[in-house]
Design a protein around this motif. Structure first.
Motif, PDB file in Angstrom:
ATOM      1  N   GLN A  59      -0.454   0.688   2.204  1.00  0.00           N
ATOM      2  CA  GLN A  59       0.774   0.074   3.421  1.00  0.00           C
ATOM      3  C   GLN A  59       2.156  -1.085   2.593  1.00  0.00           C
ATOM      4  O   GLN A  59       1.728  -1.091   1.193  1.00  0.00           O
ATOM      5  N   ILE A  60       2.773  -0.870   3.263  1.00  0.00           N
ATOM      6  CA  ILE A  60       3.832  -1.875   2.883  1.00  0.00           C
ATOM      7  C   ILE A  60       3.732  -3.293   3.190  1.00  0.00           C
ATOM      8  O   ILE A  60       3.662  -3.514   4.187  1.00  0.00           O
ATOM      9  N   SER A  61       4.155  -4.187   1.939  1.00  0.00           N
ATOM     10  CA  SER A  61       3.415  -5.267   1.816  1.00  0.00           C
ATOM     11  C   SER A  61       4.453  -6.432   2.447  1.00  0.00           C
ATOM     12  O   SER A  61       4.050  -7.068   3.064  1.00  0.00           O
ATOM     13  N   CYS A  62       5.159  -5.224   2.988  1.00  0.00           N
ATOM     14  CA  CYS A  62       6.817  -6.367   3.158  1.00  0.00           C
ATOM     15  C   CYS A  62       6.587  -6.377   4.605  1.00  0.00           C
ATOM     16  O   CYS A  62       7.306  -7.627   5.530  1.00  0.00           O
ATOM     17  N   PHE A  63       5.882  -5.798   5.142  1.00  0.00           N
ATOM     18  CA  PHE A  63       5.338  -5.288   6.880  1.00  0.00           C
ATOM     19  C   PHE A  63       4.634  -5.826   7.076  1.00  0.00           C
ATOM     20  O   PHE A  63       4.871  -6.514   9.253  1.00  0.00           O
ATOM     21  N   ILE A  64       2.907  -5.771   7.287  1.00  0.00           N
ATOM     22  CA  ILE A  64       2.336  -5.749   6.866  1.00  0.00           C
ATOM     23  C   ILE A  64       1.826  -7.608   7.314  1.00  0.00           C
ATOM     24  O   ILE A  64       1.799  -8.317   5.805  1.00  0.00           O
ATOM     25  N   PRO A  65       1.276  -8.050   7.866  1.00  0.00           N
ATOM     26  CA  PRO A  65       0.953  -9.442   7.644  1.00  0.00           C
ATOM     27  C   PRO A  65      -0.608  -9.619   7.787  1.00  0.00           C
ATOM     28  O   PRO A  65      -1.577  -8.726   7.855  1.00  0.00           O
ATOM     29  N   VAL A  66      -0.810 -10.790   7.212  1.00  0.00           N
ATOM     30  CA  VAL A  66      -2.432 -10.570   6.624  1.00  0.00           C
ATOM     31  C   VAL A  66      -2.494 -11.090   7.542  1.00  0.00           C
ATOM     32  O   VAL A  66      -2.992 -11.461   8.766  1.00  0.00           O
ATOM     33  N   ALA A  67      -4.008 -10.954   7.283  1.00  0.00           N
ATOM     34  CA  ALA A  67      -5.350 -10.854   8.228  1.00  0.00           C
ATOM     35  C   ALA A  67      -6.472 -11.983   7.516  1.00  0.00           C
ATOM     36  O   ALA A  67      -6.663 -11.093   6.644  1.00  0.00           O
ATOM     37  N   ASP A  68      -7.398 -12.593   8.627  1.00  0.00           N
ATOM     38  CA  ASP A  68      -8.212 -13.243   8.319  1.00  0.00           C
ATOM     39  C   ASP A  68      -9.054 -12.169   7.176  1.00  0.00           C
ATOM     40  O   ASP A  68      -9.776 -11.072   7.750  1.00  0.00           O
ATOM     41  N   GLY A  69     -10.188 -12.629   5.828  1.00  0.00           N
ATOM     42  CA  GLY A  69     -10.619 -11.464   5.210  1.00  0.00           C
ATOM     43  C   GLY A  69     -10.492 -10.140   4.497  1.00  0.00           C
ATOM     44  O   GLY A  69     -10.833  -9.216   4.232  1.00  0.00           O
ATOM     45  N   MET A  70      -8.976  -9.760   4.857  1.00  0.00           N
ATOM     46  CA  MET A  70      -7.418  -8.855   4.500  1.00  0.00           C
ATOM     47  C   MET A  70      -8.735  -8.717   2.821  1.00  0.00           C
ATOM     48  O   MET A  70      -8.273  -9.584   1.761  1.00  0.00           O
ATOM     49  N   VAL A  71      -8.994  -7.387   2.439  1.00  0.00           N
ATOM     50  CA  VAL A  71      -8.669  -7.560   0.362  1.00  0.00           C
ATOM     51  C   VAL A  71      -7.686  -6.767   0.448  1.00  0.00           C
ATOM     52  O   VAL A  71      -7.637  -5.397   0.449  1.00  0.00           O
ATOM     53  N   VAL A  72      -6.722  -7.338  -0.538  1.00  0.00           N
ATOM     54  CA  VAL A  72      -5.329  -6.355  -1.141  1.00  0.00           C
ATOM     55  C   VAL A  72      -5.275  -6.236  -2.716  1.00  0.00           C
ATOM     56  O   VAL A  72      -5.388  -7.176  -3.722  1.00  0.00           O
ATOM     57  N   HIS A  73      -4.878  -4.757  -3.496  1.00  0.00           N
ATOM     58  CA  HIS A  73      -5.020  -4.189  -4.559  1.00  0.00           C
ATOM     59  C   HIS A  73      -3.402  -4.295  -4.792  1.00  0.00           C
ATOM     60  O   HIS A  73      -3.150  -3.659  -4.105  1.00  0.00           O
ATOM     61  N   THR A  74      -2.892  -4.689  -5.711  1.00  0.00           N
ATOM     62  CA  THR A  74      -1.654  -5.009  -5.901  1.00  0.00           C
ATOM     63  C   THR A  74      -1.270  -3.796  -6.799  1.00  0.00           C
ATOM     64  O   THR A  74       0.146  -3.886  -7.784  1.00  0.00           O
ATOM     65  N   GLU A  75      -2.189  -3.317  -7.992  1.00  0.00           N
ATOM     66  CA  GLU A  75      -1.960  -2.938  -9.867  1.00  0.00           C
ATOM     67  C   GLU A  75      -2.797  -2.081  -9.465  1.00  0.00           C
ATOM     68  O   GLU A  75      -3.052  -2.298 -10.780  1.00  0.00           O
ATOM     69  N   ASN A  76      -3.562  -1.169  -8.994  1.00  0.00           N
ATOM     70  CA  ASN A  76      -4.661  -0.054  -8.698  1.00  0.00           C
ATOM     71  C   ASN A  76      -4.521   1.061  -9.429  1.00  0.00           C
ATOM     72  O   ASN A  76      -2.713   0.855  -9.241  1.00  0.00           O
ATOM     73  N   ASP A  77      -5.198   1.819  -9.917  1.00  0.00           N
ATOM     74  CA  ASP A  77      -4.323   3.357 -10.011  1.00  0.00           C
ATOM     75  C   ASP A  77      -3.859   4.120  -8.691  1.00  0.00           C
ATOM     76  O   ASP A  77      -2.753   4.404  -9.260  1.00  0.00           O
ATOM     77  N   ARG A  78      -4.007   3.652  -7.533  1.00  0.00           N
ATOM     78  CA  ARG A  78      -3.584   3.920  -6.496  1.00  0.00           C
ATOM     79  C   ARG A  78      -2.437   4.313  -5.907  1.00  0.00           C
ATOM     80  O   ARG A  78      -1.123   4.310  -6.081  1.00  0.00           O
ATOM     81  N   VAL A  79      -1.449   2.368  -6.128  1.00  0.00           N
ATOM     82  CA  VAL A  79      -1.043   1.852  -5.913  1.00  0.00           C
ATOM     83  C   VAL A  79       0.388   2.175  -7.307  1.00  0.00           C
ATOM     84  O   VAL A  79       1.223   2.285  -6.672  1.00  0.00           O
ATOM     85  N   LYS A  80      -0.050   2.164  -8.771  1.00  0.00           N
ATOM     86  CA  LYS A  80       1.136   2.430  -9.718  1.00  0.00           C
ATOM     87  C   LYS A  80       1.375   3.631  -9.153  1.00  0.00           C
ATOM     88  O   LYS A  80       2.577   4.318  -9.652  1.00  0.00           O
ATOM     89  N   GLU A  81       0.304   4.526  -8.914  1.00  0.00           N
ATOM     90  CA  GLU A  81       1.312   6.394  -8.565  1.00  0.00           C
ATOM     91  C   GLU A  81       2.107   6.442  -7.836  1.00  0.00           C
ATOM     92  O   GLU A  81       3.444   6.670  -7.852  1.00  0.00           O
TER      93      GLU A  81
END
Ligand code: SF4
Ligand code: SF4
Ligand code: FES
Length: 542
Positions: A59-81
């Motif tokens: 997901q593009i983090s500049c557009f998606i608003p937060v939601a309660d209970g959301m779990v976000v990863h910003t540095e895993n292999d998928r994101v890095k790729e």
């Protein structure tokens, strides 16, 4: 307030906050190109992709608003790729200009490649060529090949200035940024497009090739160009003056202050720095009736005793370019110690253009400060007294009487007063009317504070020593007071500020420490609104 987990860290942020902003609050930086907190969200660069658990795609983090209970990863292999892939696409047609690019050292393409890219190139085709070195307006140079099409500059001209000069034309790898036919990028805030361009596509014609950015020293300050008091950084260098042998200041950049100027400054303020090094008054001078000739401090100080002799016939006009500290010492000396009643404030510059974004018509930084310290706007009364021969000594702080009053009236006043003393930093025609010239430092050469139009007290910091023999106005007044037997026991601007706060109830509770980065509003001041659009267009509020 929704609570979410970003890289294992729990954070609660107001509903509606985007993931990128929530991450910033949690201390996690997510790389991005098109996102800018002062502009609408375009979501076109895909550099800010993150993994949100339970979402099938990144997901593009500049557009998606937060939601309660959301779990976000910003540095895993998928994101890095994904980041690597975005950078690889951007660099397909990007020229290898870094060694000759003015943005080098502050380029987000360079930085992100070093931080998140570092892949072997798989592409050997020729790059698409676009126009380079295109002056698209008086302040900005465009290099089409370097553009990553983030559209920040387009949105700035659409949403902040409302002038709509910029656009993106053509498609695919032939898409390019340009100005509308027959238009130039020539609005009052055009320099901000250079600041927000994340790469070297838009560069500043005033700054280009003056100095490599890693050689720049940076000092926080306040723009003295009008009473808005925009927060700025002075970028300077004394060691490598390649193209500007006699200039220390290389450029001014905006410093974010959500309460005053947000992310922006106007072009008038941005390019108003050459006076710091040019055309300065470097030593005391006296007028021998024909010319201004160099004098010693001793002579100037001794001559100061005229004020003691002629107190009832002395008038002082302070300027609103000087700091609160300078003004307070002037008040201490002239009003409290010497009892001079004919004292007033007068801006050194005529009123100018004002707009709905930042620019104010008062083109000096401290008029409100002079008013808060009780100086009155009665300079005209003093000039009339002088014309009537009732003023023997007139002390001015940088004013150009010829410019302010016209040549005839200025000359008449100069002829009528016995002794005109001029304390100022930059030479001009009006200075020649004075009998004594005392050199003062400019804002970049001293510590102190200005009060902006809404009553916000903000700090300026000394970037480098004063040129020649010039000194801060408070120092000049202190030395001169000493010479006539008056002790003003203040060693630096911070001590003066403390004393001023004790003496002036409006400043109650202030200290240099409390002023911090954003300044503090004077007691009883109302927040009259920061630099926002007030004509119904998008409001840029953090
Ligand atoms: S010129 Fe700069 S700000 Fe404008 S679209 Fe290109 S990269 Fe973005
Ligand atoms: S709006 Fe005023 S204070 Fe702000 S940058 Fe322009 S001249 Fe300077
Ligand atoms: S920063 Fe999010 S898509 Fe560009």
């Amino acid at each position: 307030m929704p609570t979410l987990k970003i890289d294992g860290k729990d954070i609660a942020v107001p509903a509606g906050t985007s993931i990128i902003e929530a991450a910033k609050k949690a201390g996690t930086f997510i790389p991005h190109y098109c996102y800018h907190p002062g502009l609408s969200v375009a979501g076109n660069c895909r550099m800010c992709l993150v993994e949100v658990e339970k979402s099938p795609k990144l997901q593009i983090s500049c557009f998606i608003p937060v939601a309660d209970g959301m779990v976000v990863h910003t540095e895993n292999d998928r994101v890095k790729e994904a980041r690597e892939a975005v950078l690889e696409f951007l660099l397909v047609n990007h020229p290898l200009d870094c060694p000759v690019c003015d943005q080098s050292g502050e380029c987000e393409l360079q930085n992100y490649y070093m931080n998140y890219g570092l892949y072997e190139s798989r592409l050997f085709e020729d790059k698409v060529k676009k126009e380079k070195v295109v002056p698209i307006g008086p302040t900005v140079m465009l290099d089409g090949e370097r553009c990553v099409l983030c559209s920040r500059c387009v949105r700035f001209c659409d949403e902040v200035t409302g002038t709509h000069e910029m656009g993106i034309v053509n498609r695919g790898d032939h898409a390019e940024i340009t100005v509308a036919p027959g238009k130039e990028l020539d609005n009052a805030y055009s320099g901000n497009t250079v600041d927000i361009c994340p790469v070297g596509a838009l560069t500043d014609r005033d700054f280009r090739f003056k100095c490599r950015v890693w050689f720049l020293e940076k000092t926080s300050s306040i723009c003295p160009g009008c009473s808005r008091g925009c927060n700025i950084e002075i970028h300077w260098n004394k060691e490598r003056p390649y193209q500007t042998p006699n200039e220390r200041v290389m450029r001014l950049k905006p410093r974010v202050n959500p309460e005053v100027n947000q992310w922006w400054i106007c072009d008038e303020g941005r390019y108003n720095y050459h006076f710091i090094d040019q055309n300065r008054v470097l030593y005391p001078m006296k007028n021998n009736g024909k010319d201004l000739v160099q004098a010693s401090w001793q002579e100037v100080m001794e001559e100061g005793s005229w004020v003691m002799k002629e107190l009832q016939n002395t008038a002082v006009i302070v300027s609103t370019d000087v700091t609160l500290e300078d003004l307070w010492i002037a008040k201490e000396l002239f009003i409290h110690k010497l009892g001079i009643q004919t004292i007033a404030y007068l801006p050194t510059k005529k009123s100018g253009e004002e707009d709905h974004l930042l620019r104010k018509s008062d083109k000096t930084p401290n008029t409100k400060g002079a008013q808060a310290l009780g100086f009155e706007a009665k300079a005209n009364e003093i000039f009339s007294l002088a014309e009537a021969g009732k003023i023997k000594t007139l002390i001015l702080f940088g004013h150009n009487l010829i410019d302010l009053l016209g040549k005839e009236r200025a000359q008449k006043i100069a002829e009528k007063v016995d002794s005109m003393v001029w304390i100022g930093s930059n030479q001009h025609e009006g200075m020649n009317l004075a009998k004594w010239i005392i050199p003062s430092s400019v804002y970049a050469e001293k510590d102190g504070t200005f009060m902006n139009y809404e009553g916000r007290v903000q700090r300026i910091f000394k970037a480098f020593p004063a040129l020649g023999e010039s000194k801060a106005e408070w120092q000049i007044l202190k030395e001169w007071a000493q010479h006539i037997g008056i002790n003003l026991p203040y060693e630096n601007s911070s001590v003066i500020f403390e004393k001023m706060v004790q003496a002036e109830s409006a400043f109650n509770g202030m200290s240099y420490q409390k002023l911090g980065e954003e300044g503090v509003l004077l007691n009883d001041s109302k927040d009259e609104g920061r630099g926002t659009m007030d004509d119904g267009r998008k409001k840029h509020v953090l």
